[in-house]
Scaffold this motif. Structure first.
Motif, short mmCIF file in Angstrom:
data_model
loop_
_atom_site.label_atom_id
_atom_site.label_comp_id
_atom_site.label_asym_id
_atom_site.label_seq_id
_atom_site.Cartn_x
_atom_site.Cartn_y
_atom_site.Cartn_z
N HIS A 345 0.85 -1.19 0.00
CA HIS A 345 0.00 0.00 0.00
C HIS A 345 0.89 1.24 0.00
O HIS A 345 1.56 1.52 0.99
N HIS A 347 1.46 5.32 -2.23
CA HIS A 347 0.95 6.30 -3.19
C HIS A 347 2.09 6.98 -3.94
O HIS A 347 3.20 7.05 -3.44
N HIS A 377 -4.95 6.33 -5.04
CA HIS A 377 -6.38 6.45 -4.78
C HIS A 377 -7.18 6.36 -6.08
O HIS A 377 -6.66 6.64 -7.15
N GLU A 416 -5.73 1.36 -4.61
CA GLU A 416 -6.52 1.46 -3.37
C GLU A 416 -7.88 1.96 -3.82
O GLU A 416 -8.09 3.16 -3.98
N ASP A 532 1.33 2.45 3.68
CA ASP A 532 0.48 3.52 3.16
C ASP A 532 1.34 4.77 2.91
O ASP A 532 0.90 5.90 3.09
N HIS A 534 3.22 7.91 1.54
CA HIS A 534 2.92 8.94 0.56
C HIS A 534 4.20 9.59 0.04
O HIS A 534 4.16 10.51 -0.76
ZN ZN Z 1 -3.64 4.76 1.03
#
Ligand code: ZN
Ligand code: DGT
Ligand code: CA
Ligand code: CA
Length: 576
Positions: A345, A347, A377, A416, A532, A534
């Motif tokens: 996961h 981005h 996303h 995601e 997750d 970024h």
């Molecule tokens: Zn995410």
């Protein structure tokens, strides 16, 4: 002065200015700058010391730049100190309430003459808030829910923040030659999500030298108490560090005692008593009438050994399962960071991330990962520039190119995908089918009732292309309550369809919590621990998730991304 501290100061300044009614444009500039600064990898302090022009940085104007320079050089802002004089201290707690905010706090403060959380709670319960202009019953309810969070947020900091302080303090203490052994104890050592205070334990023959050195730590704002072998200080606004100095042969006993948890220690004391022993922070003693003979205490192995117990990893010292496990001789071999092979996961700049696919892959490879999934996303998350079907397909071409150019790590085509408010997924089935990895998550409608939100998530689990649910409860520690989702039902669905649940490693999320981890273990649901991320530094948050997993008693086997990608494919039912 750390970036984090500068960002917090700017945030607080904005809050207090808003509370006192200042022009909103300036506030926005402060808040934007705070966000930018806390996400930066370069230290503002270093740039100031070098004399760099901060206004060259994106999102930082002249006024913010001046404030940064003052903060770094003087350690404080006069303007903020003045505001803190002017605004009652209890109002600061009110400002932390999610869903209230400085402007509304000011209205409540001025019109109802309320300045403490207790008074606010009373007024909300009596329905007085909704009578104010611009306040609805819904707002009142949100305020009431937020009070508990705000009360806790005022007292406890994230484990990751405590960790940063602990590391700097450790480095400072390393220069003190009077120290024999040193360790942090308490909730920090146990890896709790939030830490109330830090407990530093040192052994030395010269406690006064240790305490003098400790007192020189540059981040200390004030001393709270100081004795011969004990000292408590304040760091920043409200955070406390307790130092205790003990003799070297009591190190194990003191470490065990001050690591806790209290509940764990209560059980231990009972077990000692049953054997005619006594255990405290000085050691384990044989009790014979009035006579007490010291038996053990030099290290934790000796202390636990005196009770025929194994050294419990600190994370499971919760008096939940550990004594039962010990009795059965089945203490779990808890997962470690080294066990992790993939991160599923993250981005990129395609949505709200800050780095490209290639950059993320290169950074992940450097961390020793063997595979990553790019999961930006989907379009419903418009704030984050989420991808529609076409953009996603185009991104997957870029993933192919990245895989061609970088060796030694596999980059997976992922997404995601948003679980829509009305149910269903935000990317078409035909496209989802082609993904290597689909993780689904809720971003909107988090306040729906239990039945509705549970159904949304369970339906997503049942979708044939979905492999995992990301941040399944949506809670933000100290900021936002979890969805009212029925986790038992979610786990049952995950078990039934062989799907994974994510333990999100971000230190503010960390959902699943440790109870959910235990529940998953018992129900045979596999967990996937993801960052997750970024940006590149975000990939390093894996260790926070590992701590949480350990608190939930998870072993390597219980966590899916300890497997190779080939094994993982099998687990999620994809063709080899
Ligand atoms: Zn995410
Ligand atoms: P925190 O600081 O609220 O995040 O949580 P802890 O667990 O670090 O608690 P703290 O700092 O009050 O005390 C550190 C440890 O010392 C605690 O985990 C167990 C031990 N301890 C402190 N007070 C007592 C006590 O009254 N009885 C027992 N058995 N242990 C105590
Ligand atoms: Ca503590
Ligand atoms: Ca303490």
């Amino acid at each position: 002065m750390t970036n984090q501290r500068i960002a917090q100061t700017l945030e607080q300044l904005a809050d207090l200015l808003e509370f006192t009614g200042t022009n909103p444009f300036r506030l926005r500039a402060y808040r934007n700058a705070a966000r930018k600064i806390s996400a930066m990898t370069d230290a503002i302090a270093t740039m100031v010391e070098r004399g760099d022009d901060l206004t060259k940085l994106d999102g930082i104007g002249k006024s913010v730049a001046e404030k940064c320079v003052t903060l770094v050089e003087d350690g404080k802002l006069q303007q903020l100190d003045d505001l803190l004089e002017e605004v009652p201290k209890s109002v600061l707690d009110m400002l932390r309430i999610p869903g209230l905010g400085p402007k509304r706090a000011a209205i409540i403060f001025n019109q109802l003459n309320i300045s403490t959380l207790d008074q606010l709670k009373e007024a909300a319960e009596a329905g007085k808030i909704q009578e104010l202009d611009g306040f609805a019953a819904k707002t009142e309810k949100a305020i009431l829910a937020g009070i508990a969070i705000a009360a806790a947020a005022g007292q406890r900091i994230y484990w990751s923040e405590a960790d940063a302080i602990a590391q700097r303090l450790r480095a400072h203490m390393a220069d003190c030659s009077a120290i024999q052994q040193m360790e942090f104890a308490g909730s920090y050592r146990r890896g709790k999500e939030t830490v109330g205070d830090l407990d530093l334990l040192v052994t030395s023959d010269e406690p006064s030298r240790v305490m003098e050195h400790f007192a020189e730590f540059s981040e200390i704002e004030s001393e709270i108490v100081s004795g011969d072998t004990k000292m408590s200080v304040r760091i920043g606004d409200a955070f406390q560090v307790d130092l205790r100095v003990v003799p070297d042969d009591a190190f194990g006993a003191a470490l065990q005692y001050f690591t806790g948890s209290k509940e764990h220690n209560v059980v231990l004391r009972g077990m000692a008593k049953n054997r005619g022993l006594k255990i405290n922070e000085w050691g384990v003693f044989k009790v014979d009438g009035e006579q007490e003979t010291w038996m053990a205490g030099r290290d934790e192995a000796e202390v636990y050994g005196a009770l025929d117990l194994p050294v419990f990893p600190p994370e499971i010292r919760q008096a939940r399962f550990e004594f039962q496990w010990a009795e059965q001789g089945a203490l779990p071999d808890l997962i470690t960071l080294d066990d992790i092979r993939g991160d599923l996961h993250m981005h990129t700049t395609a949505s709200d991330g800050q780095n490209s696919i290639d950059e993320m892959a290169a950074a992940a490879k450097k961390l020793g990962l063997k595979y990553i999934a790019i999961t930006d996303h989907s379009k419903r998350v418009s704030m984050a520039n989420g991808l529609d079907d076409d953009r996603l397909l185009a991104q997957w071409d870029d993933v192919d190119k990245a895989n061609d150019s970088i060796k030694g790590i596999t980059i997976l085509k992922g997404i995601e995908v948003d679980i829509l408010e009305k149910g269903g997924l935000d990317i078409s089935d035909a496209v989802l089918e082609q993904a290597d990895w689909v993780t689904a998550s809720v971003h909107y409608g988090g306040k729906q009732d239990r039945e509705t939100i549970t159904k949304r998530i369970v339906d997503a689990i049942a979708h044939p292309s979905v492999s995992a649910i990301s941040h399944p409860t949506g809670r933000l520690i100290n900021q936002r309550e979890p969805y009212e989702v029925d986790m038992q039902a979610v786990m049952m669905a995950a078990a039934k369809y062989g799907k994974l649940l994510e333990l999100n490693a971000h230190p503010v999320r960390l959902d699943l919590n440790e109870l959910h981890c235990s529940m998953a273990r018992e129900m045979g649901v596999s967990i996937v621990i993801n960052t997750d991320a970024h940006n590149i530094p975000g990939l390093q948050m894996m260790r926070f998730g590992i701590k949480q997993a350990r608190r939930g008693g998870l072993t390597k086997d219980a966590v899916a991304n300890t497997r190779t990608w080939a094994q993982m494919k099998k687990l999620i039912g994809k063709p080899a």
